[in-house]
Enzyme design. Structure first.
Site, short mmCIF file in Angstrom:
data_model
loop_
_atom_site.label_atom_id
_atom_site.label_comp_id
_atom_site.label_asym_id
_atom_site.label_seq_id
_atom_site.Cartn_x
_atom_site.Cartn_y
_atom_site.Cartn_z
N THR A 87 0.82 -1.21 0.00
CA THR A 87 0.00 0.00 0.00
C THR A 87 0.85 1.27 0.00
O THR A 87 0.72 2.12 -0.87
CB THR A 87 -0.95 -0.01 1.21
OG1 THR A 87 -1.80 -1.14 1.13
CG2 THR A 87 -1.78 1.26 1.24
N ASP A 127 -7.80 4.06 -0.73
CA ASP A 127 -6.58 4.51 -0.06
C ASP A 127 -5.90 5.66 -0.81
O ASP A 127 -4.69 5.65 -1.04
CB ASP A 127 -5.60 3.34 0.10
CG ASP A 127 -6.07 2.32 1.11
OD1 ASP A 127 -7.26 2.38 1.49
OD2 ASP A 127 -5.28 1.46 1.51
N ASP A 137 -11.67 3.95 2.54
CA ASP A 137 -10.58 4.33 3.46
C ASP A 137 -9.66 5.37 2.83
O ASP A 137 -8.43 5.30 2.97
CB ASP A 137 -9.76 3.09 3.86
CG ASP A 137 -10.59 2.02 4.54
OD1 ASP A 137 -11.62 2.36 5.13
OD2 ASP A 137 -10.21 0.84 4.44
N ARG A 178 -13.78 4.16 10.10
CA ARG A 178 -13.65 2.92 10.87
C ARG A 178 -12.23 2.85 11.42
O ARG A 178 -11.30 3.46 10.88
CB ARG A 178 -13.97 1.71 10.00
CG ARG A 178 -13.14 1.58 8.71
CD ARG A 178 -13.58 0.36 7.93
NE ARG A 178 -12.83 0.16 6.70
CZ ARG A 178 -12.89 -0.95 5.95
NH1 ARG A 178 -13.67 -1.96 6.33
NH2 ARG A 178 -12.19 -1.05 4.84
N TRP A 224 -8.63 1.63 12.07
CA TRP A 224 -7.60 0.78 11.47
C TRP A 224 -6.52 0.51 12.52
O TRP A 224 -5.70 1.37 12.81
CB TRP A 224 -7.00 1.46 10.25
CG TRP A 224 -5.90 0.66 9.59
CD1 TRP A 224 -5.79 -0.69 9.51
CD2 TRP A 224 -4.76 1.20 8.92
NE1 TRP A 224 -4.66 -1.04 8.83
CE2 TRP A 224 -3.99 0.10 8.45
CE3 TRP A 224 -4.29 2.48 8.65
CZ2 TRP A 224 -2.80 0.25 7.74
CZ3 TRP A 224 -3.11 2.65 7.94
CH2 TRP A 224 -2.39 1.55 7.49
#
Length: 686
Positions: free
Chosen positions: A454, A513, A540, A601, A603
């Protein structure tokens, strides 16, 4: 008799930020990213002023308050800048009647030992990067001397071998009856007497971001029967100092906050006491950390100490408070770091800085240039953005602007950690005119084997402190639909892993992302301020462990690759005792279905249960796309165990408070403002 002060003398909004934003851009939702006039209007297109940014710095705290005929403390900025390397030149300019900015470029050994140069008004005395040392002496500010800045110096070693020396009154900085003095980012140590003495009705003094060490009588305030001194002492690191840390006698207003007092075990110097409120002093002591100190906080019977938010570890003896004091916010704005963060904050930030006291006149061509130009058609100095970044010298001491002409630059850009103070700025009429884009994803194979992951997928990666980007688009256009065979579809447009990152007037675009706001390490502070910008994505797409603010911006929700509407705006991975993601004064909208997106949310990266993710969304317009229960769990971690909240949001997607939709109280919201996140940093265009 005490001087009567029936009302505040100076007050400003604590949330004001000197970001140079035109009024046309201040209302989120009015940003038109095809039609705006660039980043900060026409004047901001000038690369940089001739004077370095530090030369215009002014004091905060009580030194910023207008009184005694002096409006704040700005030192010698209205005079010439001179560079000195000898005691004779330093003394010549420091004692002159006209204003000067005096840059100390090297080590000056004082002769005779203990000499204190008698500084006159309207002076800035500043070390050149970390090279400015005053050895065996210091400075004296006498009656009526005012508007003086002593900054970024190492002042050391007048010690004469006698610990409790009564015969050698050799101080680093002594003032008798001076006012409006700012002592900032110095390293003060190993002097025969005090490191700082604020005496005989000296007032409007701020002492900030200094390292004070290896000394006996460290920091004394008073030597007067009058109760006149107003002083602010913040973000200083006291280590291995015995007494007067500080001792504050007959101060009208003493505001001490975010100081770290450390007495490490096994060292030769043992503390006898920490902060002392004496005589008729009124002291406010906030969010400081006392580690191993004996008698950390003491007061006389007639003095006052109001304590709040302080932390004590391994301390012993007296720890006292009592009486009434004053409200510092009636005099000036300020924001607090948490006491637990101070070791990392101050070890990284206190003392001389390489970026202060230096100019762009480095030995390399890139540093001399101030502005490096990039153009695809060859009309600039470089044809790629990365080539311009490569030309910035390692450990560059001052701002380098990379001015990128309109065009699409399909490349990967990395600003490494040893290249601070870089600005990448599009020069077109709109932020859409200049685009940096690439299409790596987490699962994209790397040429040498493996995949990018990522973080490695980022089109632009920023690892250097004090980075700025403005008036451009940063995008990751990875095609999820065409790459269903890849295992990881996270595709980062921009990754930051640094402190003091200012993203102003940009578009950050992707799908999953999009914007990774990280820090250099789990225990490192990483502040990011995103203003007047667009952030676009679906899953996200604002995430990471940084202390990040998205302010006066538009967050645009987009559909998934298959046309469905579902997603999550934020996924914070905040470390415990830090601030996470704050969305303020913004708009969340997009062409997606109603009730299809969560605000966030938690992480817990790598399953780390010690993390305490945080997102606060406040004073923001939420479209109908936001779910009525806007927070949800992630990977087995419940959002209710972490920190998720709203405050005074509006729009069709806003909702009333409930157990599934927590709202901050007014009192809680007062501690969750933009200035609280930025913790003493004021982002400004440079």
């Amino acid at each position: 008799m005490s001087e009567l002060r029936s009302k505040p003398r100076h007050r400003r909004s604590r949330t004001a930020l000197a970001v140079g934003v035109p009024l046309a851009l201040t209302a989120a939702g009015t940003l038109a990213y095809g039609t705006d006039l660039g980043v900060l209007g026409s004047t901001a297109q000038q690369a940089s002023a001739a004077a370095p940014s530090w030369a215009a710095d002014t004091a905060d705290g009580f030194a910023s308050v207008n009184s005694l005929g002096q409006n704040g403390t700005y030192g010698g900025r209205d005079g010439k800048t001179v560079t000195v390397k000898t005691q004779a030149d330093l003394e010549k300019y420091a004692t002159a009647t006209e204003p000067y900015v005096i840059v100390v470029a090297g080590t000056i050994n004082m002769n005779p030992v203990g000499k204190e140069i008698k500084v006159q008004s309207d002076k800035t005395i500043v070390g050149s990067g970390t090279s400015g040392h005053i050895v065996g002496g210091g400075f004296f500010l006498g009656q009526g001397v005012h508007n003086v800045i002593i900054r970024n110096l190492t002042i050391r070693d007048s010690y004469q071998g006698i610990w409790n020396d009564k015969d050698h009154d050799f101080d680093a900085v002594q003032m008798d009856g001076a006012h409006h003095v700012w002592i900032d980012h110095n390293d003060l140590r190993h002097m025969a007497d005090g490191l700082i003495d604020v005496r005989k009705d000296s007032t409007n003094v701020t002492v900030s971001w200094n390292k004070l060490s290896d000394n006996n009588k460290t920091f004394g305030i008073g030597w007067t029967e009058n109760v006149k001194t107003d002083i602010t002492i913040h973000h200083n690191w006291f280590r291995e100092t015995e007494q007067r840390n500080p001792s504050t006698d007959n101060a009208a207003h003493a505001h001490l906050y975010n100081n770290f007092l450390e007495d490490a075990p096994g060292t030769d110097i043992n503390s006898s006491y920490g902060n002392y409120s004496r005589g008729a002093t009124k002291m406010v002591l906030e969010n400081s950390l006392f580690q191993g100190m004996k008698n950390p906080v003491i007061k006389d019977s007639g003095a006052a100490i109001v304590q709040r938010g302080n932390s004590f570890s391994g301390t012993s003896g007296r720890n006292e408070s009592g009486g009434t004091a004053f409200d510092p916010k009636a005099f000036y704005p300020y924001s607090l770091d948490k006491a637990a963060d101070l070791p990392s904050v101050l070890k990284a930030g206190a003392g001389p800085r390489a970026s202060i006291g230096t100019t762009a006149a480095a030995s390399t061509k890139a540093a001399n240039a101030t502005t490096l130009t990039v153009a695809k058609d060859g009309s600039g100095q470089y044809t790629t953005v990365q080539a311009a970044v490569n030309a910035v010298p390692a450990n560059n001491p001052s701002r380098v602007v990379i001015a990128v002409k309109p065009g699409t630059y399909r490349e990967l850009v990395k600003v490494p950690s040893n290249k601070p103070h870089v600005t990448i700025q599009g020069t077109g009429g709109s932020r859409k005119d200049t685009t940096i884009v690439y299409n790596n994803a987490s699962g994209t194979p790397k040429p040498g084997g493996g995949t990018y992951g990522t973080g490695g997928s980022a089109t632009v990666a920023v690892e250097a402190d004090d980075f700025q980007a403005r008036n451009l688009t940063i995008s990751n256009d990875f095609d999820e639909k065409a790459n269903q065979n890849l295992s990881g579809h996270q595709a980062v447009a921009l990754r930051t892993a640094a402190d003091k990152v200012f993203l102003d007037g940009i578009i950050v675009s992707g799908d999953q992302d999009t914007l990774l706001l990280d820090t250099a390490a789990k225990d490192r502070l990483g502040r990011v301020y995103v203003a007047n910008s667009y952030v676009i994505g679906n899953v996200d797409f604002i995430f990471g462990r940084a202390t990040a603010v998205v302010d006066k911006s538009v967050i645009t929700l987009k559909k998934r690759w298959d046309g469905t509407s579902a997603g999550y705006v934020t996924a914070p991975s905040t470390a415990a005792n830090r601030k996470g993601i704050l969305i303020a004064n913004s708009t969340v909208n997009g062409d997606v279905s109603g009730g299809s997106f969560y605000l966030g949310r938690p992480w817990h990266a790598g399953g780390d249960a010690s993390l305490d993710p945080q997102t606060t969304v406040r004073n923001t317009s939420l479209s109908a796309a936001i779910k009525s229960t806007p927070w949800t769990d992630m990977s087995g971690f419940s959002w209710k165990d972490d920190r998720f909240a709203e405050y005074k949001n509006t729009g069709a997607g806003a909702g009333s408070a409930s157990s599934n939709r927590p709202h901050l109280t007014d009192a809680q919201a007062a501690d969750q403002e933009v200035a609280d996140w930025l913790a003493g940093w004021t982002p400004s265009a440079s």
